[in-house]
Design a protein around this motif. Structure first.
Motif, PDB file in Angstrom:
ATOM      1  N   ASP A   1      -0.721 -11.117  -0.671  1.00 41.70           N
ATOM      2  CA  ASP A   1      -0.804 -11.648   0.681  1.00 41.70           C
ATOM      3  C   ASP A   1      -2.258 -11.989   0.991  1.00 41.70           C
ATOM      4  O   ASP A   1      -3.155 -11.730   0.181  1.00 41.70           O
TER       5      ASP A   1
ATOM      6  N   ARG B   1       4.571  -4.058  -0.669  1.00 40.40           N
ATOM      7  CA  ARG B   1       5.300  -4.271   0.588  1.00 40.40           C
ATOM      8  C   ARG B   1       6.497  -3.339   0.612  1.00 40.40           C
ATOM      9  O   ARG B   1       7.432  -3.466  -0.165  1.00 40.40           O
TER      10      ARG B   1
ATOM     11  N   ASP C   1       2.683  -2.165   4.618  1.00 44.37           N
ATOM     12  CA  ASP C   1       2.092  -2.503   3.328  1.00 44.37           C
ATOM     13  C   ASP C   1       1.209  -1.351   2.880  1.00 44.37           C
ATOM     14  O   ASP C   1       0.389  -0.848   3.653  1.00 44.37           O
TER      15      ASP C   1
ATOM     16  N   CYS D   1      -2.845   2.087   4.224  1.00 41.50           N
ATOM     17  CA  CYS D   1      -1.671   1.299   4.555  1.00 41.50           C
ATOM     18  C   CYS D   1      -1.883   0.553   5.866  1.00 41.50           C
ATOM     19  O   CYS D   1      -2.704   0.948   6.703  1.00 41.50           O
TER      20      CYS D   1
END
Length: 290
Positions: A17, A25, A42, A116
């Motif tokens: 990403d 993910r 994520d 995260c």
């Protein structure tokens, strides 16, 4: 003692990403109903800066809050409100996109990048609220030292202590639990009508009813109760493996509202979503003063 059951384990999948950031993910559009109001999670864990150094250059958000928490590493933030900030080990960035914000998140080369990012949905009545940004530095994080664990409170409360941050629109509880090897941990401070899950950052953790099957890091575990009474607080119980376990616990009341999700924008209807992208095209997306 009544207990919540581990009803779903999600291990996620590798993804790329931003401008080329490799991540895992774990939560996404397939999990909206079960994990409401949490939309996306994520995870990232790398000792190779090439996995993340390109970062997430300037991009828009509307209708959500983004929460980035680091166990290890360094991430710089900038946004269209003029905010600038950097978080380091055990620090957090909490951004309310609201009516619309343009921001960037740029990880910096570190010995290890571990943490995260979580997306929290905003209620329909607050989708177009004023954007805001806050950081939770390490010195502001409340600590609870237990016999077999250390709990860090980023938001909400635990064992009578409150975190320095409290969600204005969605009351998210966000705990970082560092559990010693072969240790049990029991938690019963979230009412049964709220969504509760953990994300395992490091180590192994048994979450099944017999505490005999161990899950590996980078997975999310949803705990639910058969009794949805908001006055009842069923417990979760977990067991760390021989290397210990590090996980975040997240809880909040579900919104139970329709979700229209397109990339970095989350609204309630397709018409609202289309309008947001039209405004991006014609330069009227940002509602706050620049």
């Amino acid at each position: 003692m009544d207990k919540r059951k581990a009803t779903k384990v999600i291990r996620g999948e590798h993804a790329i990403d931003g401008a080329g950031v490799r991540l895992r993910r774990v939560l996404g559009q397939r999990n909206i109903a079960e994990f409401d109001p949490f939309l996306m999670l994520d995870g990232f864990d790398s000792t190779d800066p090439r996995d993340y150094i390109r970062g997430f250059p300037w991009h828009p958000h509307r209708g959500i809050e983004t929460i980035t928490y680091l166990i290890k590493g360094r991430v710089e933030h900038g946004d269209s409100l003029g905010n600038r900030g950097t978080i380091h080990d055990l620090e957090c960035q909490w951004m309310t996109a609201g009516s619309g914000i343009i921001h960037q998140e740029m990880p910096k080369e570190s010995e290890r990048m571990l943490g995260c990012q979580l997306w929290v949905n905003l209620p329909a009545k607050d989708k177009m609220t004023q954007p805001a940004y806050g950081d939770i530095t390490q010195d502001k994080v409340a600590l609870v030292e237990e016999e077999n664990a250390t709990a860090r409170i980023l938001a909400g409360s635990y064992k009578g202590k409150r975190g320095v941050f409290e969600g204005k629109y969605v009351k998210v509880k966000y705990l970082d639990i560092d559990l010693k090897p072969d240790s049990r941990w029991t938690y019963n401070e979230t009412p049964n009508d709220e969504t509760l899950f953990i994300y395992l950052l490091e180590g192994t953790l048994a979450v099944d009813s017999n505490l005999s099957q161990f899950e590996n890091r980078s997975c999310a575990v949803l705990f639910t109760s058969d009794n949805k009474d908001s006055n009842q607080y069923d417990a979760i119980e977990v067991l760390a493996g021989e290397e210990g376990a590090r996980f975040v616990l997240l809880a909040a009341k579900p919104l139970r509202e329709p979700v229209a999700w397109g990339g970095p924008i989350v609204m309630n209807t397709n018409e609202e979503l289309e309008l947001a992208f039209e405004e991006l095209d014609n330069g009227t997306f940002i509602k706050h003063e620049i």
